[in-house]
Design a protein around this motif. Structure first.
Motif, PDB file in Angstrom:
ATOM      1  N   LEU A  80      -9.010  60.359  18.337  1.00  0.00           N
ATOM      2  CA  LEU A  80      -8.488  61.674  18.726  1.00  0.00           C
ATOM      3  C   LEU A  80      -9.528  62.744  18.422  1.00  0.00           C
ATOM      4  N   GLY A  81      -9.750  63.652  19.361  1.00  0.00           N
ATOM      5  CA  GLY A  81     -10.694  64.740  19.152  1.00  0.00           C
ATOM      6  C   GLY A  81     -12.006  64.495  19.869  1.00  0.00           C
ATOM      7  N   ASP A  82     -12.915  65.455  19.740  1.00  0.00           N
ATOM      8  CA  ASP A  82     -14.213  65.408  20.434  1.00  0.00           C
ATOM      9  C   ASP A  82     -15.323  65.039  19.462  1.00  0.00           C
ATOM     10  N   THR A  83     -16.201  64.147  19.903  1.00  0.00           N
ATOM     11  CA  THR A  83     -17.362  63.764  19.100  1.00  0.00           C
ATOM     12  C   THR A  83     -18.604  64.426  19.679  1.00  0.00           C
ATOM     13  N   ARG A  84     -19.297  65.191  18.843  1.00  0.00           N
ATOM     14  CA  ARG A  84     -20.559  65.818  19.235  1.00  0.00           C
ATOM     15  C   ARG A  84     -21.669  65.311  18.311  1.00  0.00           C
ATOM     16  N   GLU A  85     -22.885  65.601  18.658  1.00  0.00           N
ATOM     17  CA  GLU A  85     -24.005  65.192  17.800  1.00  0.00           C
ATOM     18  C   GLU A  85     -24.091  66.168  16.629  1.00  0.00           C
ATOM     19  N   GLU A  86     -23.378  65.845  15.554  1.00  0.00           N
ATOM     20  CA  GLU A  86     -23.327  66.720  14.375  1.00  0.00           C
ATOM     21  C   GLU A  86     -23.630  65.878  13.143  1.00  0.00           C
ATOM     22  N   LEU A  87     -24.866  66.004  12.670  1.00  0.00           N
ATOM     23  CA  LEU A  87     -25.354  65.156  11.576  1.00  0.00           C
ATOM     24  C   LEU A  87     -25.841  65.962  10.374  1.00  0.00           C
ATOM     25  N   GLY A  88     -25.820  67.318  10.465  1.00  0.00           N
ATOM     26  CA  GLY A  88     -26.257  68.145   9.347  1.00  0.00           C
ATOM     27  C   GLY A  88     -25.364  67.946   8.133  1.00  0.00           C
ATOM     28  N   GLY A  89     -25.955  67.617   6.997  1.00  0.00           N
ATOM     29  CA  GLY A  89     -25.175  67.388   5.776  1.00  0.00           C
ATOM     30  C   GLY A  89     -24.419  66.078   5.783  1.00  0.00           C
ATOM     31  N   SER A  90     -24.694  65.213   6.765  1.00  0.00           N
ATOM     32  CA  SER A  90     -23.902  63.991   6.924  1.00  0.00           C
ATOM     33  C   SER A  90     -24.232  62.945   5.866  1.00  0.00           C
ATOM     34  N   ALA A  91     -23.303  62.021   5.703  1.00  0.00           N
ATOM     35  CA  ALA A  91     -23.526  60.899   4.789  1.00  0.00           C
ATOM     36  C   ALA A  91     -24.713  60.074   5.261  1.00  0.00           C
ATOM     37  N   TRP A  92     -24.848  59.879   6.592  1.00  0.00           N
ATOM     38  CA  TRP A  92     -25.978  59.107   7.120  1.00  0.00           C
ATOM     39  C   TRP A  92     -27.302  59.751   6.730  1.00  0.00           C
TER      40      TRP A  92
END
Length: 749
Positions: free
Chosen positions: A593-605
């Motif tokens: 559910l919801g939209d996935t965008r390329e958002e990796l700032g501060g990410s666990a990865w």
């Protein structure tokens, strides 16, 4: 040395007092002299110093905290708001629930076991003082690097203190967080939340009214532990030499607290109390001045009647002591006898130490000599207010420009698989069972959901199934990148976690953990976080009911990441309709559910694979969060979904792994066309959740999502004993479990 009385103070204006050693600034000391029209006595100086400390007076933060009142959304549920020991909300059927989160950070670094244990004890007494029976606790925790030697010193003691105190009280620990980051080295965050339940008519407030009513101190004897305690400890930074302040840490006795709880609930039941206050930070100084300040008159206290563990304590030390397991009650004279009888029955020491007067002064006497004569509001509520300078730090632009999008990504499916295993086995994403298994989750028999579920859930009423859910969240990495957005993401995640279990979010309590307010960059972070949280609460309709500010969380010049921890409380009509996180039935359909965008700032990865912090955190869409919550709650209520799990740290792949491992069932996942498998798995876009839907409910569920405009993509099926991402990799659950569960015991056991 002769006693420093009020009369003596008036006659000896030139006498030097140790105001600087007690943490007061020159202008603060001058203001005290102006208020009193003379120099203070030693006892008065002790009271003002602890009550005007950062921890008690919020002198650097209150100019920003007032937004929580000014921007508060209208709420039919709010019964008691900011300013009391804890907020109270209406959950229906005549029940009210009180909850609050507070910090015990500095004491827990110095003396991990007692610092954490007394943090639990203190927040439980705040809940008790509202008239409620405490029913659960939670513990959001932050430590330094998981493999650092000092983490091995601090963490086991903190966990043992929380477990030891809470387990002895017989209170289930139903949730929280454990986060590792080197920024917390030397400044662990030990936040504690407690929840209590009562009927509407049982709410009590902290005020001393009615001239002639008696002031009764009851509970443990007053000792030399905790003199200055959190009021002083939490109002300054540590120097680089580390722990050196053990005497200032309080020592807890959970068995005494258990007796105090039952004794207090019985005196409430017999309606023997006019006003009540627990003794926490600043001890008797706080309890007497706050009760008198909130009441309709003054107060006279005979300090030499206070029961002591150490007969050598001076009046100043008695007023500053933060010895635990103590309460102060205002009782009508004809009810004092019965009050004392109940205390004796529970083996709780109780002493009449004073009475409410028809004046407007707080007067304290020591063996007949007056040592305090102050207007109580000036001690409790009219401390200094600082408009600290704040400025966006010059390094913020460079930090945000250092985008995580530039980091090398897995070059093939094999490397993608390897990075999934690294992520789920990293300190922050790994199972915390070694820690949480030390807490009793099910004592009292009303725990419906507990960690590692998205939120803890407690049954309030056995007959109807009425219950409440609570979640705490906060991501210091997001807040470092953008404190305004970071605070909103903390609220959004806790809100989403509550909704994922089927409960409707109602209200917020927060614990705002930051560095030194004397640093303009830290003060900017704090101001932005307050603004962000207040704005988001307004949109989501969840008022802040109270909370805590913890400043000076830094060693030397090095501050922690700004860490606003947000607790959200929600209500569910029937806990039997709750939604757990575990995939529980083969063949069910997995929806994103919801939209996935390329958002990796501060990410666990970015942290696990590249040890990188930079860029912008995920964007916040509060209306989308509200819509997602409505879908999750309706799906739970109407039997359309069997499992739900929010997406946050670690993105989709972390949520899939946790839902698979919790239920012991695998999943086959298909990456949508024209979607980068890496972004699909690791992005941390907000406003998302995964759900498992029975095939018989698929049409009804997708129709509901479509009608309300929520993107819902079928991405797979619950099946087998592996997590398979088709065309990319397959990882057996046994391999995932080994990676997920082995790390924390290997580091800490």
């Amino acid at each position: 040395m002769s006693l420093d009385t009020v009369k003596h103070a008036a006659e000896t204006p030139e006498t030097e007092l140790p105001w600087a050693e007690l943490g007061l600034k020159p202008d603060e000391y001058e203001r005290i002299r102006e208020i009193l029209g003379r120099r203070p006595t030693g006892a008065e100086l002790a009271m003002y110093s602890v009550m005007w400390s950062e921890h008690c007076s919020y002198k650097s933060s209150k100019v920003h905290l007032k937004q929580f009142g000014e921007k508060a959304p209208a709420s039919d549920a709010m019964l008691v708001g900011i300013g009391e020991n804890a907020g109270v909300v209406d959950v229906g059927q005549g029940y009210a629930v009180t909850f609050k989160v507070e910090s015990h950070n500095h004491p827990s670094y110095i003396e991990p076991y007692q610092g954490a244990a007394t943090g639990v004890g203190g927040i439980v007494r705040d809940i008790l003082a509202m008239g409620a029976r405490p029913v659960a606790v939670m513990d959001p925790l932050r430590f330094g690097a998981a493999d650092h030697p000092d983490t091995r010193r601090v963490l086991p003691g903190v966990v043992a203190g929380i477990g030891g105190y809470g387990n002895c009280l017989g209170l289930p620990n139903i949730g929280g967080e454990v986060v590792f980051d080197s920024c917390y080295q030397g400044n662990p965050l030990v936040n504690a939340l407690a929840v209590g339940v009562m009927k509407h008519e049982d709410i009590h407030l902290a005020k001393a009214s009615g001239a002639g009513n008696k002031v009764i101190l009851y509970g443990a004897r007053t000792g030399g532990d905790g003199i200055g305690g959190v009021s002083v400890l939490a109002s300054e930074t540590f120097d680089s030499t580390g722990p050196a302040k053990r005497p200032a840490v309080q020592v807890g006795d959970p068995f005494q607290e258990k007796l105090l709880i039952e004794c207090t609930l019985e005196v409430f039941k017999e309606k023997l109390v006019v006003g009540i206050q627990d003794l926490g930070g600043a001890g008797l100084s706080c309890a007497t001045s706050e009760l008198a300040s909130a009441g309709s008159g003054g107060m006279r206290v005979e300090l030499d009647t206070v029961p002591l563990r150490d007969s050598s304590l001076s009046p100043e030390e008695i007023l500053m002591s933060e010895s635990q397991e103590r309460m102060c009650a205002i009782v009508e004279p004809d009810k004092v006898g019965r009050f004392l009888e109940i205390c004796e029955k529970w083996d709780v020491i109780a002493t009449v130490i004073g009475e409410v007067t028809d004046g407007d002064r707080l007067e304290i006497f020591w063996h007949g000599e007056q040592i305090v004569d102050v207007p109580p509001r000036t001690v409790a509520h009219e401390g200094p207010t600082y408009h600290r300078p704040y400025a966006r730090p010059e390094w913020q632009d460079a930090l945000q420009a250092d985008d995580a999008a530039k980091l090398p990504r897995p070059k093939d499916a094999e490397e993608l698989r390897e990075q999934v295993l690294r992520l789920v086995g990293s300190p922050n994403q790994a199972s915390k069972a070694w820690i949480t298994d030390q807490y009793d989750r099910y004592v009292l028999g009303n725990t419906v959901l507990a960690q590692p579920e998205d939120s803890g859930m407690i049954r309030v009423d056995e007959e109807t199934g009425l219950g409440v859910a609570v979640a705490t969240d906060g991501n210091g990495r997001y807040a470092k990148l953008d404190p305004y957005t970071g605070a909103q993401l903390a609220l959004a995640e806790a809100y989403r976690n509550v909704a994922a279990t089927g409960a409707k979010p109602l209200a917020v309590s927060d614990c705002l953990n930051f560095g030194s307010p004397e640093d303009p960059a830290v003060m900017w972070q704090f101001a932005e976080a307050c603004r962000g949280l207040a704005d988001a609460c307004q949109v989501l309709g969840t008022p802040v009911t109270g909370g805590n500010v913890s400043l000076y969380n830094q060693t030397g010049e090095t501050a922690i990441h700004p860490t606003p921890v947000v607790g959200v409380l929600g209500v569910i009509d029937d806990v039997a309709r709750r939604t757990p996180m575990a995939f529980a039935e083969q063949g069910q359909l997995v929806y994103l559910l919801g939209d996935t965008r390329e958002e990796l700032g501060g990410s666990a990865w970015s942290q696990v694979v590249h040890d990188h912090l930079g860029g912008l955190p995920p964007a916040v869409d509060l209306e989308r969060e509200r819509l997602l919550a409505e879908i999750l709650i309706a799906g739970s209520r109407d039997g359309m979904i069997d499992a739900a799990h929010d997406l946050s740290d670690g993105g989709l792949v972390q949520a899939l792994v946790e839902s698979c491992l919790k239920g012991g069932l695998g999943a086959r996942i298909v990456v949508p066309d024209a979607t980068d498998p890496f972004v699909f798995l690791f992005s941390e876009s907000a406003g998302r959740a995964i759900v498992s839907v029975p095939r018989s409910e698929e049409l009804r569920f997708t129709d509901m999502c479509g009608a309300r405009g929520l993107p819902a993509a079928r991405i797979g099926v619950v099946d087998g004993d592996a997590l398979e991402v088709q065309g990319q990799f397959s990882i057996p659950l046994a391999e995932l479990r080994q990676a997920h569960e082995a790390l924390i015991p290997s580091l800490l056991a």
